[in-house]
Design an enzyme around this catalytic site. Structure first.
Site, short mmCIF file in Angstrom:
data_model
loop_
_atom_site.label_atom_id
_atom_site.label_comp_id
_atom_site.label_asym_id
_atom_site.label_seq_id
_atom_site.Cartn_x
_atom_site.Cartn_y
_atom_site.Cartn_z
N VAL A 129 0.91 -1.15 0.00
CA VAL A 129 0.00 0.00 0.00
C VAL A 129 0.94 1.20 0.00
CG1 VAL A 129 -1.74 1.29 1.29
CG2 VAL A 129 -1.89 -1.20 1.14
N PRO A 130 1.15 1.81 -1.17
CA PRO A 130 2.27 2.73 -1.40
C PRO A 130 2.11 4.14 -0.80
CG PRO A 130 0.97 2.53 -3.37
CD PRO A 130 0.38 1.57 -2.39
N CYS A 131 2.21 4.22 0.52
CA CYS A 131 2.13 5.54 1.16
C CYS A 131 3.34 6.40 0.79
CB CYS A 131 1.98 5.40 2.67
SG CYS A 131 3.27 4.43 3.46
N HIS A 132 4.38 5.78 0.23
CA HIS A 132 5.54 6.56 -0.22
C HIS A 132 5.19 7.46 -1.40
CE1 HIS A 132 5.71 2.81 -2.61
NE2 HIS A 132 6.17 3.59 -3.58
#
Length: 164
Positions: A129-132
């Protein structure tokens, strides 16, 4: 019983934990199992070492196949708003970023940029889950639990596959 595996990556050790169905429930650039389980609200005693299905996707991602993570199943505990944020994060296209305020507006809560930031901070399945892919209002790389250098590295990988 949950299963965990720690992989060596160019961004440091990466630990992932899967439930019996093979969904990732926790991941982090850390080899501290206690810290990774705590972040996901799991008891360390409920986690045993073993092979994880998603490890192949992580290896493929770091080998240049940035789409390898797209269909990895995840399972996180959270509020309805947090789950909406986490779902929206998976919809951000590879190599692109969104500001916290943009995500809040997309979710129909334009004044909730801090709540979006808090949900990103509670994301227990980083990378999957690409919070970056979320940046500050000015576009600056901010707020990543494993450091801005890891965040920068991930974004570079996604925008220029094969070149960190």
């Amino acid at each position: 019983m949950y299963t965990y595996e720690t992989l060596d990556t160019p961004d440091g050790p990466f630990t992932l934990i899967e439930n019996p169905d093979g969904a990732v429930v926790a991941s982090a650039w850390s080899n501290d199992l206690e810290a990774v389980t705590a972040r996901a609200g799991l008891a360390t005693d409920d986690v045993g070492r073993g092979g994880c299905r998603a490890s192949a996707a992580v290896r493929a991602f770091y080998a240049g196949d940035v789409r390898a993570l797209t269909d990895v199943p995840v399972a996180q505990r959270g509020t309805a708003f947090q789950k909406a944020v986490w779902s929206a994060l998976r919809d951000i296209p590879l190599g692109e970023v969104r500001r916290y305020g943009e995500l809040a507006a997309m979710l129909g809560s334009p004044g909730a940029s801090r709540a979006v930031g808090a949900a990103c901070g509670r994301n227990a399945v980083a990378l999957f889950v690409p919070c970056h892919r979320v940046v500050g209002a000015s576009g600056a790389l901010t707020g990543f639990a494993w450091g801005v250098e890891v965040k920068r590295s991930l974004l570079l990988r996604e925008s220029a596959p094969g070149r960190p």
